[in-house]
Design a protein around this motif. Structure first.
Motif, PDB file in Angstrom:
ATOM      1  N   TYR A 158      -4.145  -9.451   4.247  1.00  0.00           N
ATOM      2  CA  TYR A 158      -3.284 -10.263   2.802  1.00  0.00           C
ATOM      3  C   TYR A 158      -2.572 -11.069   3.572  1.00  0.00           C
ATOM      4  CZ  TYR A 158       0.296 -12.036   0.086  1.00  0.00           C
ATOM      5  OH  TYR A 158       1.701 -12.287  -0.633  1.00  0.00           O
TER       6      TYR A 158
ATOM      7  N   SER B 216       3.960   4.777   1.463  1.00  0.00           N
ATOM      8  CA  SER B 216       4.058   6.018   1.960  1.00  0.00           C
ATOM      9  C   SER B 216       3.934   7.588   2.448  1.00  0.00           C
ATOM     10  CB  SER B 216       2.358   6.455   1.130  1.00  0.00           C
ATOM     11  OG  SER B 216       1.546   6.442   2.827  1.00  0.00           O
TER      12      SER B 216
ATOM     13  N   ILE C 288      -0.071   4.856  -3.663  1.00  0.00           N
ATOM     14  CA  ILE C 288      -0.214   3.595  -2.758  1.00  0.00           C
ATOM     15  C   ILE C 288      -0.491   2.049  -2.835  1.00  0.00           C
ATOM     16  CG2 ILE C 288      -2.233   3.243  -1.225  1.00  0.00           C
ATOM     17  CD1 ILE C 288      -0.496   4.908  -0.641  1.00  0.00           C
ATOM     18  N   ASP C 289      -1.064   2.142  -4.130  1.00  0.00           N
ATOM     19  CA  ASP C 289      -1.429   0.920  -4.882  1.00  0.00           C
ATOM     20  C   ASP C 289      -0.138  -0.454  -4.909  1.00  0.00           C
ATOM     21  OD1 ASP C 289      -4.457   0.800  -4.752  1.00  0.00           O
ATOM     22  OD2 ASP C 289      -3.943   1.008  -6.718  1.00  0.00           O
ATOM     23  N   GLU C 290       1.367   0.383  -5.564  1.00  0.00           N
ATOM     24  CA  GLU C 290       2.434  -0.010  -5.569  1.00  0.00           C
ATOM     25  C   GLU C 290       2.881  -0.391  -4.838  1.00  0.00           C
ATOM     26  OE1 GLU C 290       6.554   1.902  -7.720  1.00  0.00           O
ATOM     27  OE2 GLU C 290       4.488   3.152  -8.900  1.00  0.00           O
TER      28      GLU C 290
ATOM     29  N   ARG D 213      -2.929   7.950  -5.729  1.00  0.00           N
ATOM     30  CA  ARG D 213      -3.122   6.505  -5.064  1.00  0.00           C
ATOM     31  C   ARG D 213      -2.519   5.520  -6.089  1.00  0.00           C
ATOM     32  NH1 ARG D 213      -7.959   3.532  -3.279  1.00  0.00           N
ATOM     33  NH2 ARG D 213      -7.781   1.771  -3.947  1.00  0.00           N
ATOM     34  N   ALA D 214      -2.339   5.887  -6.960  1.00  0.00           N
ATOM     35  CA  ALA D 214      -1.545   4.592  -8.201  1.00  0.00           C
ATOM     36  C   ALA D 214      -0.577   4.431  -6.830  1.00  0.00           C
ATOM     37  CB  ALA D 214      -0.972   4.766  -9.168  1.00  0.00           C
TER      38      ALA D 214
ATOM     39  N   ILE E 201      -5.517   0.565   3.094  1.00  0.00           N
ATOM     40  CA  ILE E 201      -4.548  -0.391   2.185  1.00  0.00           C
ATOM     41  C   ILE E 201      -3.318  -0.626   2.573  1.00  0.00           C
ATOM     42  CG2 ILE E 201      -4.278  -0.427  -0.078  1.00  0.00           C
ATOM     43  CD1 ILE E 201      -5.746   1.917  -0.429  1.00  0.00           C
ATOM     44  N   GLU E 202      -2.546   0.552   2.974  1.00  0.00           N
ATOM     45  CA  GLU E 202      -1.030  -0.032   3.191  1.00  0.00           C
ATOM     46  C   GLU E 202      -1.340  -0.943   4.962  1.00  0.00           C
ATOM     47  OE1 GLU E 202       2.161   2.364   2.505  1.00  0.00           O
ATOM     48  OE2 GLU E 202      -0.023   4.353   1.828  1.00  0.00           O
TER      49      GLU E 202
ATOM     50  N   SER F 145       1.810  -0.587  -1.741  1.00  0.00           N
ATOM     51  CA  SER F 145       1.161  -1.905  -0.759  1.00  0.00           C
ATOM     52  C   SER F 145       1.590  -3.290  -1.527  1.00  0.00           C
ATOM     53  CB  SER F 145      -0.037  -2.015  -1.295  1.00  0.00           C
ATOM     54  OG  SER F 145      -0.984  -2.180  -2.784  1.00  0.00           O
ATOM     55  N   THR F 146       1.509  -3.374  -2.881  1.00  0.00           N
ATOM     56  CA  THR F 146       2.263  -4.490  -3.814  1.00  0.00           C
ATOM     57  C   THR F 146       3.523  -4.741  -2.240  1.00  0.00           C
ATOM     58  OG1 THR F 146       1.338  -3.831  -5.442  1.00  0.00           O
ATOM     59  CG2 THR F 146       3.175  -5.686  -5.486  1.00  0.00           C
TER      60      THR F 146
END
Length: 471
Positions: free
Chosen positions: A259, A197, A217-219, A214-215, A251-252, A221-222
């Motif tokens: 993970y 990000s 960030i989730d994308e 935030r969306a 998260i990242e 991190s995947t």
């Protein structure tokens, strides 16, 4: 709360911020301008020699505590922009943010010899700041694979490698998630400076949060999880992996590291970085990662984690690779033929670190052990072009001269500027020399000229001529 940092980000980060840090200090730090920093390219010049060279031009140096080649620099207000200087064009230094020097330092930390890593992968390499730093730490030896997925960034990556005299590198152009499948258990060390990000870059990029959600960030991190799994698979048993981002959220950072630990619970060890440099403990998490908040060292935000692979993985689908390499290793007779034109211009000890190949009417240098990977994956850039084969002659290539060139005619700083601008040079020719002459600056070959009376005709390739060079 302020024009740069969205409230949704502040709400998220307030949960992640360590107890000993204050949110208001983070906000204040993000509003301060970023200190200018550079890394000396020790493949071409020592740090002491570079400081001595630049101090007369108003440069004041402060050492960066985690990188012996890195410095914060204060410039004289009348100084030309550093990126326009002849020292930059000739590869003596790289403009690099201080925090971004940490991941390669962490990767090579605690090594007894810098050439201990024979095969290294930089999985997300462009524009090349960390790739060139890794190459310097490898002393330009061994094999370094620089991967970049973005087509538009390959050219900049190759340009920076060439400018800094990097010769031990192959460039691949793939989604980094495939390297674990194609090259499982292959590398001694891997750096994954993951796409992120970019929250930590707000001090130099006021638009860093322009599209922050935030969306997103989730994308991202995947994607990071896919890349770190691929990187871990590509490591040899006992190999070392550094994961880094310029993001601030957990998260990242910690989340992606967790993970990896969950995916390979019996095969991965965390290496604590709390002693990486003086006062590293101030940014060290309980897991042993470094979470660099901008206010701690007055730098960009960064995150660095290090892992060791304890045993082999056997997860590759063993995909078939069906691309014929258009290069052939030179025969003994061909090597005998090309040796004289190479010896006329180059330091021949470079042959200790690689092999010579031919493609059509070109002679190329490939770094040692390239053949171990070339049969398993396609690469878009290979080594250094040395010679063009013309009727009845071999013509030395510019990249060969800047990488391996012998000493030659030393130029003044003014003359170097003229050279990079494509101008011929008026130089007294008291010895009445004729023909080609290598041109040097600070002991490094920067290209070729040709004596014509009391003038050196400029032979810099046209595509490298730059009118912006100045002093």
């Amino acid at each position: 709360m302020n024009k740069h940092l969205p409230q949704s980000f502040l709400d998220l980060i307030s949960v992640d911020l360590p107890d000993h840090l204050i949110l208001e200090d983070l906000v204040e730090a993000c509003h301060r301008s970023l200190r200018f920093s550079i890394r000396v390219n020790t493949l071409k010049i020592s740090t002491d020699a570079f400081i001595e060279l630049m101090q007369p031009f108003g440069w004041t140096f402060e050492s960066i505590p985690w990188c012996s080649e890195g410095f914060w620099v204060e410039l004289n207000t009348s100084t030309v922009a550093p990126g326009r200087l002849p020292e930059h064009f000739s590869g003596l230094f790289y403009i690099q943010e201080a925090s971004s020097m940490l991941p390669p330092v962490a990767l090579f930390n605690a090594m007894n010899q810098r050439d201990e890593f024979n095969t290294v992968l930089d999985l997300a390499a462009a524009p090349g700041s960390k790739t060139t730093q890794i190459a310097a730490l490898m002393n330009n030896q061994g094999l370094l694979v620089a991967n970049e997925f973005s087509s538009s960034r390959i050219k900049a990556l190759h340009s920076n490698l060439t400018r800094l005299g990097i010769t031990n590198t192959l460039i691949s152009h793939f989604d980094g998630s495939v390297h674990g499948d194609y090259l499982e258990n292959s590398f001694d060390a891997i750096l994954l400076d993951a796409p992120c990000s970019g929250e930590g870059t707000v001090r130099k990029d006021p638009d860093a949060f322009k599209n922050w959600t935030r969306a997103h960030i989730d994308e991202v991190s995947t994607l990071q999880k896919q890349l770190i799994k691929s990187a871990f698979m590509a490591l040899k048993p006992g190999g070392q992996l550094v994961y880094s981002t310029c993001a601030l959220n957990c998260i990242e950072n910690q989340g992606v590291c967790q993970y990896l630990l969950d995916e390979f619970p019996e095969q991965v060890d965390v290496v604590s970085l709390h002693e990486l440099f003086p006062n590293a403990l101030a940014s060290c998490t309980e897991q042993g990662y470094l979470h660099i908040w901008p206010q701690i060292y007055d730098s960009e935000g960064f995150f660095i984690a290090k892992f060791i692979k304890k045993g082999s993985t056997e997860l590759s689908s063993q995909p078939a690779f069906k691309s014929k390499l258009p290069y052939k290793e030179l025969t003994e007779k061909q090597l005998k033929d090309v040796t004289p034109p190479l010896m006329a211009h180059l330091k021949m000890d470079f042959l200790e670190h690689g092999q010579l190949y031919q493609r059509d009417k070109e002679i190329w240098f490939f770094p040692k052990n390239s053949q171990l990977l070339l049969s398993n994956m396609r690469f878009v850039r290979h080594g250094v072009k040395l010679l063009d084969i013309k009727p009845k002659q071999f013509v030395i290539c510019h990249d060969a001269l800047t990488a391996f060139g012998l000493d030659g005619l030393p130029l003044t700083r003014d003359q170097v500027v003229q050279f990079y601008r494509g101008q011929d040079l008026a130089i007294e020719n008291s010895n009445k020399a004729k023909g080609e002459v290598r041109l040097t600056y600070q002991g490094q070959c920067i290209g070729l000229g040709k004596w014509v009376g009391n003038k050196v005709k400029n032979k810099l390739p046209r595509q490298l001529v730059n009118d912006n060079v100045a002093i």
